[in-house]
Design a protein around this motif. Structure first.
Motif, PDB file in Angstrom:
ATOM      1  N   ASP A  13      -5.737  87.905  52.582  1.00  0.00           N
ATOM      2  CA  ASP A  13      -4.952  86.997  51.941  1.00  0.00           C
ATOM      3  C   ASP A  13      -4.289  85.996  53.292  1.00  0.00           C
ATOM      4  O   ASP A  13      -4.289  85.124  53.223  1.00  0.00           O
ATOM      5  CB  ASP A  13      -3.840  87.350  51.222  1.00  0.00           C
ATOM      6  CG  ASP A  13      -4.294  87.881  49.932  1.00  0.00           C
ATOM      7  OD1 ASP A  13      -5.486  87.474  49.362  1.00  0.00           O
ATOM      8  OD2 ASP A  13      -3.621  88.871  49.153  1.00  0.00           O
ATOM      9  N   LEU A  17      -5.045  82.045  54.426  1.00  0.00           N
ATOM     10  CA  LEU A  17      -3.876  81.403  54.613  1.00  0.00           C
ATOM     11  C   LEU A  17      -4.119  80.627  56.395  1.00  0.00           C
ATOM     12  O   LEU A  17      -3.785  79.533  56.369  1.00  0.00           O
ATOM     13  CB  LEU A  17      -2.554  81.915  54.588  1.00  0.00           C
ATOM     14  CG  LEU A  17      -2.134  82.317  53.148  1.00  0.00           C
ATOM     15  CD1 LEU A  17      -0.788  83.242  53.006  1.00  0.00           C
ATOM     16  CD2 LEU A  17      -1.975  81.176  52.413  1.00  0.00           C
ATOM     17  N   ASP A  18      -4.660  81.402  56.903  1.00  0.00           N
ATOM     18  CA  ASP A  18      -4.579  81.002  58.399  1.00  0.00           C
ATOM     19  C   ASP A  18      -5.988  80.006  58.291  1.00  0.00           C
ATOM     20  O   ASP A  18      -5.891  78.951  59.028  1.00  0.00           O
ATOM     21  CB  ASP A  18      -5.336  82.092  59.268  1.00  0.00           C
ATOM     22  CG  ASP A  18      -4.263  82.891  59.605  1.00  0.00           C
ATOM     23  OD1 ASP A  18      -3.102  82.212  59.498  1.00  0.00           O
ATOM     24  OD2 ASP A  18      -4.188  84.063  60.067  1.00  0.00           O
ATOM     25  N   ARG A  20      -6.468  78.042  55.621  1.00  0.00           N
ATOM     26  CA  ARG A  20      -5.898  76.952  55.283  1.00  0.00           C
ATOM     27  C   ARG A  20      -4.982  75.822  56.153  1.00  0.00           C
ATOM     28  O   ARG A  20      -5.063  74.877  56.365  1.00  0.00           O
ATOM     29  CB  ARG A  20      -4.936  77.331  53.940  1.00  0.00           C
ATOM     30  CG  ARG A  20      -4.138  76.211  53.405  1.00  0.00           C
ATOM     31  CD  ARG A  20      -4.940  74.999  52.543  1.00  0.00           C
ATOM     32  NE  ARG A  20      -4.317  74.154  52.020  1.00  0.00           N
ATOM     33  CZ  ARG A  20      -4.606  72.868  51.727  1.00  0.00           C
ATOM     34  NH1 ARG A  20      -5.885  72.496  52.321  1.00  0.00           N
ATOM     35  NH2 ARG A  20      -3.932  71.952  51.260  1.00  0.00           N
ATOM     36  N   VAL A 167       2.701  76.599  53.508  1.00  0.00           N
ATOM     37  CA  VAL A 167       1.711  77.831  53.888  1.00  0.00           C
ATOM     38  C   VAL A 167       2.057  78.902  54.842  1.00  0.00           C
ATOM     39  O   VAL A 167       1.811  80.132  54.704  1.00  0.00           O
ATOM     40  CB  VAL A 167       0.365  76.855  54.401  1.00  0.00           C
ATOM     41  CG1 VAL A 167      -0.880  78.338  54.524  1.00  0.00           C
ATOM     42  CG2 VAL A 167      -0.064  76.379  53.091  1.00  0.00           C
ATOM     43  N   THR A 168       2.851  78.259  55.994  1.00  0.00           N
ATOM     44  CA  THR A 168       3.330  79.170  56.881  1.00  0.00           C
ATOM     45  C   THR A 168       4.201  80.347  56.398  1.00  0.00           C
ATOM     46  O   THR A 168       4.342  81.348  56.725  1.00  0.00           O
ATOM     47  CB  THR A 168       3.930  78.368  58.063  1.00  0.00           C
ATOM     48  OG1 THR A 168       2.993  77.507  58.515  1.00  0.00           O
ATOM     49  CG2 THR A 168       4.530  79.218  59.153  1.00  0.00           C
ATOM     50  N   GLU A 170       4.357  81.214  53.210  1.00  0.00           N
ATOM     51  CA  GLU A 170       3.831  82.235  52.567  1.00  0.00           C
ATOM     52  C   GLU A 170       2.935  83.308  53.244  1.00  0.00           C
ATOM     53  O   GLU A 170       2.970  84.689  53.165  1.00  0.00           O
ATOM     54  CB  GLU A 170       2.845  81.575  51.624  1.00  0.00           C
ATOM     55  CG  GLU A 170       1.959  82.435  50.806  1.00  0.00           C
ATOM     56  CD  GLU A 170       0.914  81.607  49.885  1.00  0.00           C
ATOM     57  OE1 GLU A 170       0.395  82.411  49.085  1.00  0.00           O
ATOM     58  OE2 GLU A 170       0.989  80.557  49.746  1.00  0.00           O
ATOM     59  N   ARG A 171       2.288  82.915  54.394  1.00  0.00           N
ATOM     60  CA  ARG A 171       1.878  83.599  55.254  1.00  0.00           C
ATOM     61  C   ARG A 171       2.605  84.653  56.128  1.00  0.00           C
ATOM     62  O   ARG A 171       2.457  85.918  56.202  1.00  0.00           O
ATOM     63  CB  ARG A 171       1.141  83.091  56.707  1.00  0.00           C
ATOM     64  CG  ARG A 171       0.240  83.476  57.297  1.00  0.00           C
ATOM     65  CD  ARG A 171       0.003  82.992  58.665  1.00  0.00           C
ATOM     66  NE  ARG A 171      -0.771  83.717  59.442  1.00  0.00           N
ATOM     67  CZ  ARG A 171      -0.556  84.639  60.491  1.00  0.00           C
ATOM     68  NH1 ARG A 171       0.644  85.159  60.557  1.00  0.00           N
ATOM     69  NH2 ARG A 171      -1.470  85.245  61.007  1.00  0.00           N
TER      70      ARG A 171
END
Length: 247
Positions: A13, A17-18, A20, A167-168, A170-171
């Motif tokens: 996951d 995300l990375d 993305r 996104v950051t 969430e990561r």
């Protein structure tokens, strides 16, 4: 290295995300507005250089016209004085009268020549003024296009920045749940392997290097404990097993 299967899945996951984030960074840098603004900026620089040259020419011809008109005025005044002397009867010597008349004729010719110069300069100045007006209009038009492109770019960048922030965040949340040693290995490999440090094993293929595991490698994976952190023999990325690994 060992890590619970669930932790290894979460690492995928993080990897997703990375990827993305990398895609967003690429799209952000590849906005068409960047190239458009660069092109318009070059056009503006060229037009402004031309405008400076045209403005300088207009200024020079303005001074030249003033000087030429002053020359005409000086000759005209001198011709008026000579005519007044001639008309006054103060000059009685035939020779002086002849000289004075000759000078009046010469001044008339000189005045005509200078007036021609004034007209020629005026034409050049008018042409320079038209050029200045034209270039000024073109600069304004290109500047308007550049401003519009900049506004569109800024709006797009703001949208990308919002996506990157989401996104950051969430990561950060998911990465915090991954064991530190596993995450450290992943980060190291991600730098070494072009942004991909962990890959799913799908139907006996490593999705990092896209190569299929040979039978020996498949048997080794089958024999490994569920919490063993595996590495692809080909690309050395972390190889994460799932229900679709084809084992």
């Amino acid at each position: 290295m060992n890590a619970a299967p669930a932790d290894q899945i979460r690492l995928l996951d993080v990897q997703a995300l990375d990827v993305r984030l990398s895609q967003l960074a690429h799209k952000r840098g590849a906005l068409p507005e960047h190239a458009e603004i660069e092109s318009l900026t070059k056009d503006l620089a060229q037009l402004r250089d031309l405008l400076v040259a045209a403005t300088t020419e207009e200024s020079d011809t303005a001074r030249e016209q003033t000087k030429a008109e002053q020359d005409v005025d000086q000759v005209r005044q001198r011709a008026v004085r000579d005519q007044q002397r001639l008309d006054s009867g103060a000059v009685t010597s035939p020779k002086d009268l002849e000289n004075l008349q000759r000078e009046i004729v010469s001044l008339a010719k000189r005045q005509g020549d200078l007036e021609d110069v004034v007209l020629e300069v005026m034409e050049r100045r008018e042409s320079a003024q038209e050029r200045v007006a034209e270039l000024t209009e073109r600069v304004s038009a290109v500047q308007a296009k550049s401003d519009d492109a900049a506004a569109r770019r800024d709006a797009a960048l703001q949208e990308f920045d919002g996506q990157v922030a989401a996104v950051t965040k969430e990561r950060e949340v998911i990465a915090a749940s991954v064991p530190a040693d596993l995450l450290k290995l992943y980060e190291k490999l991600r730098v070494q392997q072009g942004g991909v440090g962990a890959a799913r094993l799908y139907q006996r293929h490593c999705e990092g290097c896209r190569l299929e595991l040979n039978i020996t490698e498949v048997n080794e994976v089958r024999a490994a404990a569920p919490d063993t952190v595996l590495r692809c023999e080909n690309c050395r990325r972390i190889l994460v097993r799932t229900a679709e690994s084809g084992l």
